[in-house]
Write an enzyme that holds these catalytic residues in place. Sequence first.
Site, PDB file in Angstrom:
ATOM      1  CD  GLU C  31      -0.381   0.695   3.555  1.00 25.26           C
ATOM      2  OE1 GLU C  31      -0.434   1.907   3.200  1.00 25.26           O
ATOM      3  OE2 GLU C  31      -0.378   0.340   4.737  1.00 25.26           O
ATOM      4  CE  LYS C 165      -1.129   2.452  13.058  1.00 28.40           C
ATOM      5  NZ  LYS C 165      -1.829   2.290  11.747  1.00 28.40           N
TER       6      LYS C 165
END
Lengths: 312, 312, 312
Positions: C31, C165
Amino acid sequence: MPHALPSPDLVVVHEEVREALAAGVGVVALESTILAHGLPHPDNVTVAAQIEDAVRAGGAVPATIALLDGVVHIGLGAREVERVCTDPDIAKLSVRDVGVAAALRLSGATTVASTSALAHLAGIRVFATGGLGGVHRGASETFDVSADLGVLASTPVLVVCAGVKSILDVAGTLETLETLSVPVLGFRTDAFPGFYLSDSGHEVPWRVETAADAARVVVTRDRLGTDAAGVVLANPLPADRQVDRELHDRLVTEGLALLEREGVHGKDVTPRLLEYFHDHSGGESLRANVELVLANARLAGEVAVEVAAQTA
Amino acid sequence: MPHALPSPDLVVVHEEVREALAAGVGVVALESTILAHGLPHPDNVTVAAQIEDAVRAGGAVPATIALLDGVVHIGLGAREVERVCTDPDIAKLSVRDVGVAAALRLSGATTVASTSALAHLAGIRVFATGGLGGVHRGASETFDVSADLGVLASTPVLVVCAGVKSILDVAGTLETLETLSVPVLGFRTDAFPGFYLSDSGHEVPWRVETAADAARVVVTRDRLGTDAAGVVLANPLPADRQVDRELHDRLVTEGLALLEREGVHGKDVTPRLLEYFHDHSGGESLRANVELVLANARLAGEVAVEVAAQTA
Amino acid sequence: MPHALPSPDLVVVHEEVREALAAGVGVVALESTILAHGLPHPDNVTVAAQIEDAVRAGGAVPATIALLDGVVHIGLGAREVERVCTDPDIAKLSVRDVGVAAALRLSGATTVASTSALAHLAGIRVFATGGLGGVHRGASETFDVSADLGVLASTPVLVVCAGVKSILDVAGTLETLETLSVPVLGFRTDAFPGFYLSDSGHEVPWRVETAADAARVVVTRDRLGTDAAGVVLANPLPADRQVDRELHDRLVTEGLALLEREGVHGKDVTPRLLEYFHDHSGGESLRANVELVLANARLAGEVAVEVAAQTA
Ligand SMILES: [Mn+2]
Ligand SMILES: [Mn+2]
Ligand SMILES: [Mn+2]
């Protein structure tokens, strides 16, 4: 439309099932989690045979599905049923687990999600089970929603069930089925059943009176081709065969408290709660569970015969 | 890509629509729930004609969609419009209901979800409506989320609308469209419209200035082929044509209180609330509702013409 | 199965990537959001090269993905990497944004969602990133759930990541992956990693010990063909390379308070929080972020080689 079947090192279709599918005879897929994790031994072995007999009484061929040593079996022989019913290493496999377990050469029983997906893979259009998975109580915080719902939203199989267990958020489950565009039909009822209870207290959006009409929905949806969702056919226990409502409500309350106390979560909830029901209902919950599965298998057999006839 | 059309006992495409599609002329799908359940008679008959005229004013051919006696009609003649506008047995059919109602030979009006799916089936790529369904207030507890959103996530149709009605959870609806990967374009606006209001107080992620640019998004997405989601083209009422904000806010508060008092839920919410609006706004809500639908039909016509031109 | 590739005015595949795909050599998608919005300049340029080197060290060919002037690039040259790392007009594009930005001839970096979809389009089956998007804290009220999850549910790409996260609702994210039938494999771990931390405190449903076994899951799932979901391969930082847990917990608490104070929401959350981490961890969070991305790229390279070998 079913995918082309994978090669036999990955998927084996039992001979009788293969012949029935080729000849356009009705076939009913059956899950194996109820055998491996839903019923105690040796009841599960007896019930496995009764379920298959109920499908045959409806006029169709049964295909119990399980993963054995990394191979998907569509239709089990007696020896394989025995293994599913006794092997302590049989995992519980949702659809996302099947490919992993196959790659790692493991064995496991199939849930509503994985049975639906594997039935569709084999070209089977009707599936009988006890109850659907659904939205769990408290899911607005935990996001604990069964994979069964999403799989039904994208897998064109009709599932005959007795609704969802009353330990779940039944209203939330029905809303989610609506959001996911999965049609829900009541079989000779306006009330969505509550598994052990004939009536969950919620309405169904549609009612059909015959197996032929249920089949007509499947065949018409296939012909229309707007989407690949499945169909829920909700088949309640007769009122005089349901679990006594007072006993039921007490067991639900006690079972939920027990889960909380023991910190049971996720995959372990349903087997643990079933165990509690079976241990404390004086045999009533087991009796009802078996009766509803047999009634669903019988009705699924009749619907499968009609689907085959209307497709021919 | 549209599926092959089912046989004419199940789906009938109106001759003018069929010819337009074959000739590569722009076609705009129109829903019928607004006619059957959104507007009072005889206004609905008048408005049905005005909506079709607005599509034609944009340069395209209108295709109002409904189910009549078990047959899907893509494009209605005057007699069929009259029936949708007056028959008390016309059900409200989301996409999951269409196949069931077709199997049972019933009649019904189509929602955003079912119109999108049936438009796609017929090869129509642009659809005009009033407002989208969405996430209902309180949905974190009730799981009450419109099937429109999931259908848009998997149906490559551009829907021209004036946002979602302010009785819904607009922020939650926009988040869900993001989660489901449905692009939202504001037409000459940075603000997501709130149906009766030009500005719901929320931003749109993308803004386009012309019908040609909106069409370019449709055609580019088709060519890219990353997914089968639709596109929302949000077209606000001009600020001087929206409902007076004070009146609007009062009606929302009163309407929500009424629903609560009457225990209205699910499918019945929107028609009941619309009725309340129509009864208590001195004609303002009806006026705005009709104006925004006509403006959306006009814009959809222009976009459909551009889609056809860019595809040719 | 990948779609046929769109024409070169819309999608350009870098020559080395195209040759690798044609020759059955392993390819890893990467990405570009981490380059454009996740790391400060000029670190991002250095890290871009290190990530590609890590993929090569694993034995595969890297394909960093971005949109430049309306054209999707699968694999970037040095000049294009430099542009992604420095151009202030590079947008952040989820999958729903790619077609819009392409139609409007804009440039942008790709997220997990859009990289997965574009990798699949190009026939790339393995993708390396830092962390997945997921369910945001408070999502039961805000409905703020990353599009990454839904895209993974319908895109057959294996994503190597270090979990999600810790600023997200990790438990809710894992439940949602289960609901969406996305398999999650721990790489040599039973614990789902927490990005900066090796262990998020949650279990993974499956564990694999080798890149070959992870690849076997991909290939077996492809052969089975039950569904089009991706696979999450969760690769934790070694315990002695994670961010100090006390520092980590303090930064999370402070960062969340900061977002609240600043009213930061949606797309802007992750870059803002990363910025806070980078500014206040004395370089520790940046160090860990880079290390985990490199470790994931290396492992992805090894898995891609195995997928290619097992497919041949
Ligand atoms: Mn769960
Ligand atoms: Mn609803
Ligand atoms: Mn978000």
